[in-house]
Design a protein around this motif. Structure first.
Motif, PDB file in Angstrom:
ATOM      1  N   GLY A  45       4.159  -7.448  -4.456  1.00 34.84           N
ATOM      2  CA  GLY A  45       4.442  -7.648  -5.860  1.00 34.84           C
ATOM      3  C   GLY A  45       3.890  -8.977  -6.332  1.00 34.84           C
ATOM      4  N   THR A  65       2.214  -1.388  -5.594  1.00 33.81           N
ATOM      5  CA  THR A  65       3.162  -2.456  -5.904  1.00 33.81           C
ATOM      6  C   THR A  65       4.279  -1.880  -6.777  1.00 33.81           C
ATOM      7  OG1 THR A  65       1.773  -3.139  -7.760  1.00 33.81           O
ATOM      8  CG2 THR A  65       1.466  -4.299  -5.681  1.00 33.81           C
ATOM      9  N   PRO A  66       5.438  -2.540  -6.838  1.00 38.50           N
ATOM     10  CA  PRO A  66       6.594  -1.931  -7.497  1.00 38.50           C
ATOM     11  C   PRO A  66       6.360  -1.492  -8.934  1.00 38.50           C
ATOM     12  CG  PRO A  66       7.307  -3.781  -6.159  1.00 38.50           C
ATOM     13  CD  PRO A  66       5.810  -3.787  -6.124  1.00 38.50           C
ATOM     14  N   ARG A  67       5.689  -2.296  -9.733  1.00 38.34           N
ATOM     15  CA  ARG A  67       5.537  -1.944 -11.149  1.00 38.34           C
ATOM     16  C   ARG A  67       4.472  -0.883 -11.391  1.00 38.34           C
ATOM     17  NH1 ARG A  67       5.049  -6.873 -15.119  1.00 38.34           N
ATOM     18  NH2 ARG A  67       4.655  -5.076 -16.468  1.00 38.34           N
ATOM     19  N   SER A  79       5.823  -3.446   1.200  1.00 40.95           N
ATOM     20  CA  SER A  79       6.108  -2.093   1.649  1.00 40.95           C
ATOM     21  C   SER A  79       5.153  -1.713   2.764  1.00 40.95           C
ATOM     22  CB  SER A  79       5.967  -1.107   0.481  1.00 40.95           C
ATOM     23  OG  SER A  79       5.794   0.219   0.932  1.00 40.95           O
TER      24      SER A  79
END
Length: 268
Positions: A29, A53-55, A184
């Motif tokens: 991130g 990535t998370p977003r 991750s």
């Protein structure tokens, strides 16, 4: 901006064309970039959140294929030619973009890049560590060769255990920074899929754009000699920041900002 299949973040109020920023990790991130030592006040920065990535969600298609995302972002920004700043694993994405879209990348600043894969130079991290490394850094360096995470939870534990090798010091500042930016296992593994067997050769054979390579004198993740040789192979300007590990905007922000500002404001 047109709808994109990934998230972006703007940093700074600088003037001129925006600079595209590619974070590392891989697929960490990008919050770990913080304010990037205020470099965005020199030129505006647009940070691409890579797939995985998370977003942005999903998974990377591999760093070679994901080069098309950099071009999508440049098109959305209306940039026929653009400058790139890439950190760590993101430097592979920058090189893949330059190799496949040679007319689009105007210049690159490659920050603490993993280098042995391209330069062929073995890591000198062990010899660097002999001169200065803290007990935490030595333990982290050893963990880098023994950890083999098989689950997401094991991967996150390994990432934190190895973190001290990324910094010249291990104070509260560095410890706090190491917790920023989600990681991750699935995303990191996907980053390396479907890479053409000739990708390295194609990158080496590319007529490279103007480039700057920034290394840290105490970066145990990349070593020093491999990065210097990598810069030479690319025909790049090379800056070694003393008393610095893998994150120069955290550890030596004034030196980092000055060096990037010089690069962003004109050819060398």
């Amino acid at each position: 901006m047109l709808a994109l299949p990934f998230a972006v973040t703007a940093l700074g109020d600088g003037v001129g064309d925006p600079v595209i920023v590619l974070p590392g990790g891989p697929c960490r991130g990008p919050e770990y970039l913080g304010d990037f030592a205020g470099v965005g006040d020199v030129r505006p920065l647009i940070v691409l959140h890579p797939r995985g990535t998370p977003r942005s969600g999903g998974l990377s298609r591999g760093w070679w294929a994901d080069a098309s995302d950099v071009i999508l972002l440049a098109d959305a920004l209306g940039l026929s030619s653009f400058d790139v700043i890439a950190h760590s694993a993101g430097t592979r994405l920058a090189l893949a973009t330059a190799a496949q879209f040679t007319s689009r990348v105007g210049s690159m600043a490659l920050i603490t890049p993993p280098a042995s894969w391209l330069s062929g130079t073995p890591s000198d991290a062990e010899s660097i560590a002999e001169d200065w490394a803290t007990a935490e850094a030595r333990e982290a360096l050893a963990a880098m060769t023994t950890d083999d995470p098989a689950t997401e939870s094991e991967f996150r534990v390994a990432f934190r255990r190895q973190a001290p090798a990324s910094y010249a010091r291990w104070t509260a500042v560095e410890q706090a920074h190491a917790t920023i930016g989600a990681v991750s296992l699935a995303s990191a593994e996907a980053w390396f899929i479907d890479i053409p067997p000739d990708a390295t050769d194609r990158i080496r054979a590319t007529s490279h754009p103007r480039a700057l390579v920034v290394a840290g004198s105490r970066d145990l993740l990349t070593g020093v000699k491999p990065v210097a040789d990598y810069a030479s192979l690319l025909g790049a300007s090379y800056t070694l920041i003393e008393d610095c590990g893998h994150y120069p905007w955290i550890e030596q922000p004034e030196t980092f900002r000055h060096r990037l500002a010089s690069w962003l404001t004109g050819p060398e």
